[in-house]
Design an enzyme around this catalytic site. Sequence first.
Site, short mmCIF file in Angstrom:
data_model
loop_
_atom_site.label_atom_id
_atom_site.label_comp_id
_atom_site.label_asym_id
_atom_site.label_seq_id
_atom_site.Cartn_x
_atom_site.Cartn_y
_atom_site.Cartn_z
N SER A 175 14.76 95.37 116.67
CA SER A 175 16.09 95.05 116.16
C SER A 175 16.08 94.24 114.87
O SER A 175 17.10 94.17 114.20
CB SER A 175 16.88 94.31 117.24
OG SER A 175 16.26 93.08 117.51
N HIS A 203 18.60 100.11 121.21
CA HIS A 203 19.07 100.24 119.82
C HIS A 203 18.87 101.65 119.26
O HIS A 203 19.27 101.92 118.13
CB HIS A 203 18.32 99.27 118.90
CG HIS A 203 18.90 97.90 118.87
ND1 HIS A 203 20.11 97.59 118.26
CD2 HIS A 203 18.45 96.73 119.38
CE1 HIS A 203 20.36 96.31 118.40
NE2 HIS A 203 19.38 95.76 119.07
N LYS A 234 25.89 99.06 123.58
CA LYS A 234 25.72 99.21 122.13
C LYS A 234 26.41 100.51 121.67
O LYS A 234 27.63 100.58 121.67
CB LYS A 234 24.25 99.13 121.76
CG LYS A 234 23.73 97.70 121.95
CD LYS A 234 22.30 97.48 121.51
CE LYS A 234 21.97 96.00 121.56
NZ LYS A 234 20.95 95.64 122.55
#
Length: 387
Positions: A175, A203, A234
């Site tokens: 990240s 992610h 997310k």
Amino acid sequence: MQHELKGIEEAGIYKKERVITSAQGAIIRVADGNDVLNFCSNNYLGLSNNSQLKEAATKALKTHGYGVSSVRFICGTQDLHKKLEAAIARFFGTEDTILYAACFDANGGVFEPLLNEEDAIISDALNHASIIDGIRLCKAQRYRYANADMSDLELQLKVAQSQRFRLIVTDGVFSMDGNVAPLDKIYSLAEKYNAMVMIDESHSAGVVGETGRGVTERYNLRGKIEIITGTLGKAFGGAIGGFTTGKREIIDLLRQRSRPYLFSNSIPPMVAAAGIRMFEMMDETNELQEKLHKNTAYFIEKMKSAGFDIKPTESAISAVMLYDARLSEKMAAKLLDEGIYVTGFYYPVVPKGQARIRVQISAAHELEHLDKCIAAFSKVGKDLNVI
Ligand SMILES: *Cc1c(COP(=O)(O)O)cnc(C)c1O
């Protein structure tokens, strides 16, 4: 504790929460009443305020109620939970899925039920905090390799050959830099040294790979990886919820023994229903993934030609390198004056001398938003002698 808190403040690392008074999106309203362009959320596909998801959630609120007041195995499994688990498995090309309240719990509950002191966990040094904590809860021997460093991984695999099972664990996208784990090479090493692989696609799911199916799609490894964990918090709508998906026996064993699953509440029916709708949308079209990829490529190209130093990335994360902590803080503040909402990251979140502003691109961004962001970066960058 007061003393401790003062120390945190004096070190300049006291985290304050910035209050938003609107829904999550490309444009958000902040507490002082100003609207700003948001470039620091994980809302990669722009689904956090999507009308179809809100409709699915509202409908489930009426048909399935607000909460389930139970863990899954007592009386907390609704048809919606089962459907969502199946949808996640279809999306990743895996055999079965188990839901958790968050990916933090998925990672916290994945190691201890599967491995014991006879086994080895071989973990990337930059893995997410929840992976680190999950490993701490397990009795397996711990090995660590430098970020995405395949010769170091091979070395650790050699050392771990005497153990019963070996599990290599990696984030899909790291990240802070936005780099993708070299899963093709990890997979080859796993085959060579008889190891299993676990990847956390938090992610990368919805983002990486031609159709956003994640790192396993990017490297043509769908269905080949033993364990995938991920979040619904997310790209996938951004509400709450996590999952582990993979080989049937592994998921079965987790349902029997994984503590955050056995001893924590089921996710709310509205979240499950919106998740089901979200995966249907992913089946219908890749529009959002394509828009995200286009936006990301555009942003990086323009920023680089403006003279900014951006870390190699294959995700929706761009690390605009400034190296100096105070500069990153100052630049983020000046960008906010220009209506651009971003965050500076510096030690201890990233190594000393590696301060940066992390920009996260979304399918919710329109070209004009990107242009405004790039123009603001250029203006502030010149003012601060960064470019
Ligand atoms: C965000 C993130 C998590 C935590 O996900 P939650 O569902 O918010 O708990 C876990 N792993 C990685 C790699 C993440 O980026």
